[in-house]
Design a protein around this motif. Sequence first.
Motif, short mmCIF file in Angstrom:
data_model
loop_
_atom_site.label_atom_id
_atom_site.label_comp_id
_atom_site.label_asym_id
_atom_site.label_seq_id
_atom_site.Cartn_x
_atom_site.Cartn_y
_atom_site.Cartn_z
N ARG A 115 8.53 -9.07 -4.29
CA ARG A 115 8.11 -9.17 -5.88
C ARG A 115 7.00 -9.51 -5.87
NH1 ARG A 115 13.86 -10.24 -9.05
NH2 ARG A 115 14.61 -8.61 -8.87
N GLU A 116 6.80 -10.22 -4.79
CA GLU A 116 4.93 -11.30 -5.28
C GLU A 116 4.31 -10.21 -4.18
OE1 GLU A 116 5.93 -14.89 -2.52
OE2 GLU A 116 6.52 -15.84 -4.87
N ALA A 117 4.72 -9.80 -3.00
CA ALA A 117 3.94 -8.15 -2.41
C ALA A 117 4.04 -7.74 -3.09
CB ALA A 117 4.24 -8.40 -0.97
N TYR A 118 4.66 -7.48 -4.00
CA TYR A 118 3.86 -5.69 -5.01
C TYR A 118 3.37 -6.28 -6.01
CZ TYR A 118 5.29 -2.03 -8.27
OH TYR A 118 4.82 -0.99 -8.68
N ALA A 119 3.62 -7.57 -6.81
CA ALA A 119 2.57 -7.90 -7.21
C ALA A 119 1.13 -8.28 -7.02
CB ALA A 119 3.23 -9.39 -8.57
N ALA A 120 0.39 -8.38 -6.49
CA ALA A 120 -0.16 -8.65 -5.44
C ALA A 120 -1.19 -7.83 -5.23
CB ALA A 120 -0.14 -9.58 -4.25
N ARG A 121 -0.43 -6.52 -5.35
CA ARG A 121 -1.18 -5.20 -5.54
C ARG A 121 -2.39 -5.37 -6.01
NH1 ARG A 121 3.07 -1.10 -3.01
NH2 ARG A 121 4.42 -1.28 -4.70
#
Length: 121
Positions: A115-121
């Motif tokens: 979820r963090e990786a997705y939000a950072a995109r």
Amino acid sequence: MPDPLAPDMFAGCADHSTLPVRVGDKWTAKILACLRDGPRRFSELQVPLAPITPKVLTESLRAMERDGLVTRTAQPGIPPRVEYALTPLGSSLFAPLAASCAWNAAHGEELRKAREAYAAR
């Protein structure tokens, strides 16, 4: 009559808001856990569910009653005594919820990172 509910009964639990599988609203699983050992009054449910507002607890209990997960029994008196209890359908959710909690314990960190990786995109 079951023992009183502990105010911190959910203190050691993983954050249920991260569960990818949710039954009802975010409070349903915790309300089910509070009712596991027997009927409870509204004020008893508020003890371990302190962050929930009375309005949201009422809405959650009504939705659970609508879905056949709990029964609401009002006994005459001043003030009226109202108790909530699990139905057999509500009790049947403990096995799937336990599996969901076990999955979250094993994979919750992976889920959080995704979820963090997705939000950072």
